[in-house]
Design a protein around this motif. Sequence first.
Motif, mmCIF file in Angstrom:
data_model
loop_
_atom_site.group_PDB
_atom_site.id
_atom_site.type_symbol
_atom_site.label_atom_id
_atom_site.label_comp_id
_atom_site.label_asym_id
_atom_site.label_seq_id
_atom_site.Cartn_x
_atom_site.Cartn_y
_atom_site.Cartn_z
ATOM 1 N N THR A 81 66.172 71.662 9.636
ATOM 2 C CA THR A 81 65.178 71.990 10.668
ATOM 3 C C THR A 81 65.173 70.935 11.762
ATOM 4 O O THR A 81 65.159 71.265 12.963
ATOM 5 N N GLU A 82 65.194 69.674 11.389
ATOM 6 C CA GLU A 82 65.174 68.609 12.386
ATOM 7 C C GLU A 82 66.461 68.563 13.186
ATOM 8 O O GLU A 82 66.442 68.212 14.379
ATOM 9 N N LYS A 83 67.599 68.915 12.578
ATOM 10 C CA LYS A 83 68.853 68.961 13.324
ATOM 11 C C LYS A 83 68.833 70.072 14.369
ATOM 12 O O LYS A 83 69.557 70.010 15.368
ATOM 13 N N MET A 84 68.014 71.100 14.141
ATOM 14 C CA MET A 84 67.859 72.173 15.129
ATOM 15 C C MET A 84 66.677 71.908 16.055
ATOM 16 O O MET A 84 66.191 72.816 16.741
ATOM 17 N N LEU A 85 66.179 70.659 16.053
ATOM 18 C CA LEU A 85 65.087 70.192 16.911
ATOM 19 C C LEU A 85 63.761 70.873 16.578
ATOM 20 O O LEU A 85 62.865 70.946 17.425
ATOM 21 N N GLY A 86 63.632 71.352 15.350
ATOM 22 C CA GLY A 86 62.360 71.872 14.883
ATOM 23 C C GLY A 86 61.612 70.812 14.104
ATOM 24 O O GLY A 86 62.102 69.697 13.898
ATOM 25 N N THR A 87 60.410 71.148 13.659
ATOM 26 C CA THR A 87 59.625 70.226 12.838
ATOM 27 C C THR A 87 59.110 70.983 11.614
ATOM 28 O O THR A 87 58.994 72.212 11.620
ATOM 29 N N VAL A 88 58.792 70.233 10.573
ATOM 30 C CA VAL A 88 58.361 70.835 9.320
ATOM 31 C C VAL A 88 57.188 70.043 8.767
ATOM 32 O O VAL A 88 57.088 68.825 8.954
ATOM 33 N N ALA A 89 56.278 70.747 8.113
ATOM 34 C CA ALA A 89 55.115 70.105 7.509
ATOM 35 C C ALA A 89 54.777 70.835 6.216
ATOM 36 O O ALA A 89 55.169 71.988 6.013
ATOM 37 N N ALA A 90 54.045 70.160 5.338
ATOM 38 C CA ALA A 90 53.608 70.757 4.073
ATOM 39 C C ALA A 90 52.112 70.565 3.915
ATOM 40 O O ALA A 90 51.557 69.544 4.343
ATOM 41 N N GLU A 91 51.455 71.558 3.317
ATOM 42 C CA GLU A 91 50.022 71.495 3.078
ATOM 43 C C GLU A 91 49.721 71.955 1.657
ATOM 44 O O GLU A 91 50.459 72.767 1.083
ATOM 45 N N LEU A 92 48.632 71.433 1.106
ATOM 46 C CA LEU A 92 48.185 71.831 -0.225
ATOM 47 C C LEU A 92 46.681 72.069 -0.156
ATOM 48 O O LEU A 92 45.912 71.154 0.146
ATOM 49 N N THR A 93 46.274 73.321 -0.418
ATOM 50 C CA THR A 93 44.864 73.688 -0.305
ATOM 51 C C THR A 93 44.449 74.537 -1.491
ATOM 52 O O THR A 93 44.883 75.698 -1.620
ATOM 53 N N GLU A 94 43.636 73.979 -2.366
ATOM 54 C CA GLU A 94 43.046 74.702 -3.493
ATOM 55 C C GLU A 94 44.083 75.500 -4.278
ATOM 56 O O GLU A 94 43.926 76.697 -4.530
ATOM 57 N N GLY A 95 45.162 74.831 -4.658
ATOM 58 C CA GLY A 95 46.168 75.474 -5.480
ATOM 59 C C GLY A 95 47.190 76.292 -4.725
ATOM 60 O O GLY A 95 48.050 76.934 -5.341
ATOM 61 N N TYR A 96 47.131 76.280 -3.397
ATOM 62 C CA TYR A 96 48.107 77.004 -2.575
ATOM 63 C C TYR A 96 48.953 75.999 -1.802
ATOM 64 O O TYR A 96 48.424 75.116 -1.114
ATOM 65 N N PHE A 97 50.249 76.149 -1.939
ATOM 66 C CA PHE A 97 51.199 75.245 -1.289
ATOM 67 C C PHE A 97 51.834 75.952 -0.106
ATOM 68 O O PHE A 97 52.304 77.097 -0.221
ATOM 69 N N SER A 98 51.863 75.281 1.050
ATOM 70 C CA SER A 98 52.414 75.877 2.274
ATOM 71 C C SER A 98 53.461 74.977 2.894
ATOM 72 O O SER A 98 53.338 73.749 2.888
ATOM 73 N N VAL A 99 54.503 75.608 3.412
ATOM 74 C CA VAL A 99 55.498 74.922 4.233
ATOM 75 C C VAL A 99 55.478 75.589 5.598
ATOM 76 O O VAL A 99 55.652 76.808 5.701
ATOM 77 N N ILE A 100 55.251 74.786 6.650
ATOM 78 C CA ILE A 100 55.145 75.326 8.013
ATOM 79 C C ILE A 100 56.296 74.786 8.837
ATOM 80 O O ILE A 100 56.528 73.572 8.865
ATOM 81 N N LEU A 101 57.018 75.680 9.493
ATOM 82 C CA LEU A 101 58.128 75.304 10.343
ATOM 83 C C LEU A 101 57.784 75.654 11.787
ATOM 84 O O LEU A 101 57.234 76.713 12.073
ATOM 85 N N TYR A 102 58.146 74.760 12.708
ATOM 86 C CA TYR A 102 57.904 74.965 14.130
ATOM 87 C C TYR A 102 59.236 74.951 14.861
ATOM 88 O O TYR A 102 60.042 74.028 14.709
ATOM 89 N N TRP A 103 59.470 75.977 15.682
ATOM 90 C CA TRP A 103 60.738 76.134 16.404
ATOM 91 C C TRP A 103 60.496 76.197 17.896
ATOM 92 O O TRP A 103 59.506 76.772 18.359
ATOM 93 N N LYS A 104 61.423 75.638 18.668
ATOM 94 C CA LYS A 104 61.316 75.670 20.119
ATOM 95 C C LYS A 104 61.675 77.071 20.648
ATOM 96 O O LYS A 104 62.632 77.682 20.194
ATOM 97 N N VAL A 105 60.876 77.537 21.594
ATOM 98 C CA VAL A 105 61.125 78.847 22.202
ATOM 99 C C VAL A 105 62.089 78.706 23.358
ATOM 100 O O VAL A 105 61.944 77.795 24.177
#
Length: 297
Positions: free
Chosen positions: A273-297
Amino acid sequence: MGYLAGGLGLLCLLLALRLYSLDRNLKEGATQLKSRRQEKGAAPLHLAAPHRASEALLSQVNDLLRDGEEERSDFRRREQALRSQIANISHDLRTPLTSILGYLQLLEDPSVTEEGRREYLAVVTGRAKVLQGLITSFYDLSRLEAGEYPILRERVDLREVISTLLAAFYDELEERFTVTVDMPDTLPPVWGDRAAMTRVYTNLIRNALEHGRGELTITAGQREGEVFTRFTNGGADLPREELPHVFDRFYTSDKTRLGGNAGLGLAIVKTLTEKMLGTVAAELTEGYFSVILYWKV
């Protein structure tokens, strides 16, 4: 005449004192430096007597000592990390390989029924695929870190990439999750590499299958100059204090490392993701795990 002789005498005395001070500083500095080398320490050197030129020299020597100690500390950290990675790789490869060899020995038993033989072969095939996946992940990560993984900058339709993968994993996802997908038709194409993005989202789906249960929600949307996608799965058995490490190489919540998971999936997601100039983040909320990716338009 007497004043002149007195002045010259005083000047000679001052010069002698400066030479003595310089000689003393050099000898003391050499002694301290030898001691530091023998003890492999980096404690700063000190002057035996005040001397401006010696102070400037000693300051530079102290800087070199600090730099050397930092380099040694960094080398020790990298050496320890390498040893740990080698141990993890050995363990991850050995586990499926040991299982394969064990079942192959069972297949040599003439008393095994045809049904038992088929079951053993199915297990061997499954373990071989796990082994193949591990080797592929190790190879891909090494190529990424060496800058040998080609990235083509092009416009990519994320909806198409994700929809194709969801269709490919449909049976596995339906067995494990209640799947919800929310991706607007108006989602614009983003900059990236189609093959690399396919690998990124394949890893996200596999990570959810390995570690999640109950629900899988996939959403997409826009913010200023970017498109984001969010993969959220339930059943995340992850301590909150370990959340910052989920993208680390060889990180796995299974500390026994018996599940065939080398902890490289999300590391590859982040690196690609970073090699494609995107960014990535992870979240944990009440037993739910999320991975969020951001891409340039």
